[in-house]
Design a protein around this motif. Structure first.
Motif, PDB file in Angstrom:
ATOM      1  N   THR A  49       0.839  -1.190   0.000  1.00 10.09           N
ATOM      2  CA  THR A  49       0.000   0.000   0.000  1.00 10.09           C
ATOM      3  C   THR A  49       0.876   1.242   0.000  1.00 10.09           C
ATOM      4  N   PHE A  50       0.364   2.304  -0.520  1.00 11.83           N
ATOM      5  CA  PHE A  50       1.051   3.597  -0.522  1.00 11.83           C
ATOM      6  C   PHE A  50       0.347   4.464   0.523  1.00 11.83           C
ATOM      7  N   ASP A  51       0.588   4.168   1.782  1.00 15.59           N
ATOM      8  CA  ASP A  51      -0.114   4.825   2.882  1.00 15.59           C
ATOM      9  C   ASP A  51       0.505   6.143   3.316  1.00 15.59           C
ATOM     10  N   SER A  52       1.688   6.443   2.823  1.00 15.91           N
ATOM     11  CA  SER A  52       2.396   7.657   3.224  1.00 15.91           C
ATOM     12  C   SER A  52       3.157   8.203   2.021  1.00 15.91           C
ATOM     13  N   ALA A  53       3.296   9.529   1.959  1.00 11.64           N
ATOM     14  CA  ALA A  53       4.080  10.156   0.888  1.00 11.64           C
ATOM     15  C   ALA A  53       5.550  10.267   1.289  1.00 11.64           C
ATOM     16  N   SER A  54       5.888   9.816   2.493  1.00 12.73           N
ATOM     17  CA  SER A  54       7.267   9.872   2.967  1.00 12.73           C
ATOM     18  C   SER A  54       8.174   9.015   2.088  1.00 12.73           C
ATOM     19  N   GLY A  55       9.308   9.568   1.685  1.00 16.46           N
ATOM     20  CA  GLY A  55      10.267   8.848   0.862  1.00 16.46           C
ATOM     21  C   GLY A  55      10.077   9.072  -0.627  1.00 16.46           C
ATOM     22  N   PHE A  56       8.969   9.721  -1.029  1.00 13.76           N
ATOM     23  CA  PHE A  56       8.688   9.962  -2.440  1.00 13.76           C
ATOM     24  C   PHE A  56       9.152  11.342  -2.869  1.00 13.76           C
ATOM     25  N   SER A  57       9.505  11.460  -4.129  1.00 14.40           N
ATOM     26  CA  SER A  57       9.780  12.749  -4.761  1.00 14.40           C
ATOM     27  C   SER A  57       9.259  12.673  -6.192  1.00 14.40           C
ATOM     28  N   GLY A  58       8.967  13.846  -6.779  1.00 12.24           N
ATOM     29  CA  GLY A  58       8.431  13.887  -8.132  1.00 12.24           C
ATOM     30  C   GLY A  58       9.370  14.604  -9.082  1.00 12.24           C
ATOM     31  N   ALA A  95      -9.519   8.150  -0.047  1.00  9.01           N
ATOM     32  CA  ALA A  95     -10.865   7.797  -0.495  1.00  9.01           C
ATOM     33  C   ALA A  95     -10.869   6.659  -1.511  1.00  9.01           C
ATOM     34  N   ASN A  96      -9.861   6.584  -2.360  1.00  9.75           N
ATOM     35  CA  ASN A  96      -9.838   5.579  -3.420  1.00  9.75           C
ATOM     36  C   ASN A  96      -8.534   4.796  -3.307  1.00  9.75           C
ATOM     37  N   LYS A  97      -8.636   3.558  -2.869  1.00  7.94           N
ATOM     38  CA  LYS A  97      -7.438   2.748  -2.613  1.00  7.94           C
ATOM     39  C   LYS A  97      -7.779   1.281  -2.817  1.00  7.94           C
ATOM     40  N   GLN A  98      -6.731   0.463  -2.915  1.00  4.15           N
ATOM     41  CA  GLN A  98      -6.911  -0.977  -3.016  1.00  4.15           C
ATOM     42  C   GLN A  98      -6.886  -1.625  -1.635  1.00  4.15           C
ATOM     43  N   GLU A  99      -5.936  -1.217  -0.806  1.00  2.00           N
ATOM     44  CA  GLU A  99      -5.832  -1.738   0.564  1.00  2.00           C
ATOM     45  C   GLU A  99      -5.053  -0.748   1.397  1.00  2.00           C
ATOM     46  N   GLY A 100      -5.069  -0.941   2.699  1.00  2.00           N
ATOM     47  CA  GLY A 100      -4.340  -0.042   3.586  1.00  2.00           C
ATOM     48  C   GLY A 100      -5.059   1.281   3.777  1.00  2.00           C
ATOM     49  N   VAL A 101      -4.309   2.302   4.166  1.00  2.00           N
ATOM     50  CA  VAL A 101      -4.852   3.618   4.478  1.00  2.00           C
ATOM     51  C   VAL A 101      -5.147   4.434   3.227  1.00  2.00           C
ATOM     52  N   GLY A 102      -4.307   4.294   2.194  1.00  2.00           N
ATOM     53  CA  GLY A 102      -4.502   5.127   1.015  1.00  2.00           C
ATOM     54  C   GLY A 102      -3.709   4.651  -0.181  1.00  2.00           C
ATOM     55  N   ALA A 162      -9.116   1.108 -19.613  1.00  2.00           N
ATOM     56  CA  ALA A 162     -10.412   1.628 -19.193  1.00  2.00           C
ATOM     57  C   ALA A 162     -10.253   2.362 -17.866  1.00  2.00           C
ATOM     58  N   ALA A 163     -11.193   3.240 -17.568  1.00  2.00           N
ATOM     59  CA  ALA A 163     -11.198   3.906 -16.268  1.00  2.00           C
ATOM     60  C   ALA A 163     -11.333   2.849 -15.180  1.00  2.00           C
ATOM     61  N   GLY A 164     -10.663   3.060 -14.038  1.00  2.00           N
ATOM     62  CA  GLY A 164     -10.769   2.146 -12.913  1.00  2.00           C
ATOM     63  C   GLY A 164      -9.425   1.575 -12.506  1.00  2.00           C
ATOM     64  N   TRP A 165      -9.478   0.581 -11.603  1.00  2.00           N
ATOM     65  CA  TRP A 165      -8.278  -0.065 -11.081  1.00  2.00           C
ATOM     66  C   TRP A 165      -7.820  -1.192 -11.999  1.00  2.00           C
ATOM     67  N   ASP A 213      -1.013   1.971  -6.093  1.00  2.00           N
ATOM     68  CA  ASP A 213      -1.180   1.250  -4.838  1.00  2.00           C
ATOM     69  C   ASP A 213      -0.611  -0.155  -5.010  1.00  2.00           C
ATOM     70  N   ASN A 214      -0.317  -0.786  -3.907  1.00  2.00           N
ATOM     71  CA  ASN A 214       0.061  -2.200  -3.869  1.00  2.00           C
ATOM     72  C   ASN A 214       1.268  -2.571  -4.716  1.00  2.00           C
ATOM     73  N   LEU A 215       2.370  -1.882  -4.535  1.00  2.00           N
ATOM     74  CA  LEU A 215       3.588  -2.380  -5.160  1.00  2.00           C
ATOM     75  C   LEU A 215       4.009  -3.577  -4.320  1.00  2.00           C
ATOM     76  N   LYS A 216       3.935  -4.749  -4.920  1.00  2.00           N
ATOM     77  CA  LYS A 216       4.229  -5.979  -4.189  1.00  2.00           C
ATOM     78  C   LYS A 216       5.419  -6.685  -4.811  1.00  2.00           C
ATOM     79  N   VAL A 217       6.232  -7.218  -3.947  1.00  2.00           N
ATOM     80  CA  VAL A 217       7.408  -7.979  -4.333  1.00  2.00           C
ATOM     81  C   VAL A 217       7.170  -9.386  -3.806  1.00  2.00           C
ATOM     82  N   GLU A 218       7.146 -10.373  -4.711  1.00  2.00           N
ATOM     83  CA  GLU A 218       6.790 -11.725  -4.294  1.00  2.00           C
ATOM     84  C   GLU A 218       7.725 -12.782  -4.845  1.00  2.00           C
TER      85      GLU A 218
END
Length: 167
Positions: free
Chosen positions: A1-10, A21-28, A105-108, A152-157
């Motif tokens: 989940t991307f629950d925090s903007a900490s560590g990001f830069s643009g 408001a719009n997320k897959q899992e977690g806080v945001g 398409a629009a959506g996740w 959201d949900n960058l997963k390493v498996e």
């Protein structure tokens, strides 16, 4: 989940906030805002770019696949792509995975990609020492929409077994 903007830069005028408001899992999810490629990025067709810096190198050598969820508020027309880069040295390329999202398409949506098949490799990356991840939206068709994308949900498996790092 991307629950925090900490560590990001643009880069390339990309801004970001956590959208609860719009997320897959977690806080945001991470809302990345951008427009058509800017003058500084017009040659490469970069629509938006964000970096995530780890506080210390992460060992992804046991990973076998990755997944990333993205949301677009409107249908994407034409040729577009998301590129995920796992970087050891410097700011830019490492293990690069370019993933077409043409006419999405629009959506996740969720993109799953195999560690063994990068689209390119540069700057001597090392899976045992990843310092940074870069995610780039390539607006190859110069679309006016979307003006933002949620990530959201960058997963390493390891196949069938989640590893310890999930952002």
């Amino acid at each position: 989940t991307f629950d925090s903007a900490s560590g990001f830069s643009g880069q390339f005028s990309t801004t970001f906030v956590v959208d609860t408001a719009n997320k897959q899992e977690g806080v945001g999810s991470l809302k990345t805002s951008f427009g058509q490629p800017t003058a500084e990025a017009a040659g490469s067709k970069i629509g938006g770019m964000i970096y995530y810096d780890f506080t210390s190198p992460v060992d992804l050598s046991a990973a076998q696949q990755f997944a990333l969820s993205y949301y677009t508020p409107a249908k994407i027309n034409g040729s577009t792509a998301l590129q995920v880069n796992f970087i050891t040295n410097g700011n830019d390329d490492g293990y690069n995975f370019t993933l077409a999202i043409d006419d999405a398409a629009a959506g996740w949506h969720t993109l799953t990609f195999n560690k063994a098949n990068p689209s390119a490799t540069a700057n001597n990356p090392n899976w045992a020492s990843i310092n940074r991840i870069r995610i780039t939206y390539f607006n190859l068709s110069n679309n006016a929409e979307p003006t933002y994308m949620l990530l959201d949900n960058l997963k390493v498996e390891k196949i069938g077994v989640p590893l310890s790092y999930h952002n």
